[in-house]
Write an enzyme that holds these catalytic residues in place. Sequence first.
Site, PDB file in Angstrom:
ATOM      1  N   CYS A   5      71.022  42.735 -12.722  1.00 18.05           N
ATOM      2  CA  CYS A   5      70.906  42.959 -14.173  1.00 18.05           C
ATOM      3  C   CYS A   5      70.318  41.728 -14.854  1.00 18.05           C
ATOM      4  O   CYS A   5      69.493  41.848 -15.749  1.00 18.05           O
ATOM      5  CB  CYS A   5      72.276  43.218 -14.810  1.00 18.05           C
ATOM      6  N   ASP A   6      70.772  40.546 -14.460  1.00 17.82           N
ATOM      7  CA  ASP A   6      70.467  39.339 -15.236  1.00 17.82           C
ATOM      8  C   ASP A   6      69.555  38.346 -14.526  1.00 17.82           C
ATOM      9  O   ASP A   6      69.159  37.338 -15.123  1.00 17.82           O
ATOM     10  CB  ASP A   6      71.791  38.626 -15.601  1.00 17.82           C
ATOM     11  N   CYS A  34      76.279  40.148 -12.279  1.00 20.32           N
ATOM     12  CA  CYS A  34      75.309  41.125 -11.783  1.00 20.32           C
ATOM     13  C   CYS A  34      73.919  40.500 -11.685  1.00 20.32           C
ATOM     14  O   CYS A  34      73.221  40.352 -12.695  1.00 20.32           O
ATOM     15  CB  CYS A  34      75.296  42.327 -12.736  1.00 20.32           C
TER      16      CYS A  34
END
Length: 327
Positions: free
Chosen positions: A153-154, A150
């Site tokens: 997200c990261d 992701c």
Amino acid sequence: MLDVVIIGSGPAGLCAAIYARRAGLSAVTIERSPMSGGQILNTYEVDNYPGLPGSNGFDMGMKFREHADKLGCEFMTANVLEIRTSCTERGELRAASVEEACGGAEDRFLVETDAGVLCAKAVVAAMGASHAKLNIPGEEAFAGRGVSYCATCDGAFFRGKTTAVIGGGDVAVEDAIFLARACEKVYLIHRRDELRAAKILQDQVMALPNVEILWDTVAREIEGGESVQALWLKNVKTGKKERLEVDGVFVAVGIIPDSGLVSGLADCDGRGYVIAGEDGASSLAGLFVAGDIRTKKLRQIITAAADGANAITSVQEYLLKMKIESQ
Ligand code: NAP
């Protein structure tokens, strides 16, 4: 006894919840976490949903949920453990306790969760899909230590660093575009010489000076110490192997349907997608499917939302048929 239990709160499940509420059905939507939206929560930008150009996926998920809340849709946060029904399509008795739990009724569904049991006349399965894995050495060992599924997200952990995105579909290209904003260098590694992603995304990624596409290339191994340090690659045309130094690897090689709960109840294709047409009707009467979990050509937010609406229309027809037959 509910009319319908909807499982999943991505665009398909939320749209089903909205349509069920508006149709006056008694419905509960079960979601794994109170953060509705499904895969779109991890999408940085959604630019193909009519009327909402350039939307942030997370905000869009929240808006879908707000809409459902505003109408008074009922949600339950739980993990579904099992779905049981008293009759399969072949009429075999699968679980006597379903009849007991559902007040002696036949053709009913018992949805067992870690937060209690629900009984319904119909089920809409909208569990969506999860990230596929590469299944190469190092992928599991470095998950969360440089390997991610992701980018939104990261991605922030890789500011000023070098990353690789593996895949050639919409998600891979979107991830590369997103990462290019923060990373010094992004390699997009694709196993063929042509991207699968939408043309507009291809044009965008190819215009970025810090994104380099490595064509006809597959990742063979992820290497590192405390965290990821390098990727071993192989060119499938020349056979040449090379070591590419990277700080992060984003895997975007497609999705696998989360159909495990219903695969024993309804027919699935070889890849695990529940076989159903636009009406969402599975091979088991009363079990409907919507969104990425079903066999379909185009898996997008708009088609998932449409599936939710269609599935509830089918549920209404099914309930009416049941009512007429019981009179
Ligand atoms: P996808 O479209 O299935 O693409 C997967 C990519 O990974 C393909 O390029 C595939 O290569 C490659 N791949 C698969 N297995 C691989 C392996 N073992 N090693 C290396 N590469 C591998 O999946 P996705 O990008 O995750 O998208 C999923 C669905 O969501 C799609 O239907 C997509 O259209 C949709 N989506 C839509 C939007 C949007 O509308 N804005 C955004 C994101 C996703 P090949 O090309 O060679 O098969």
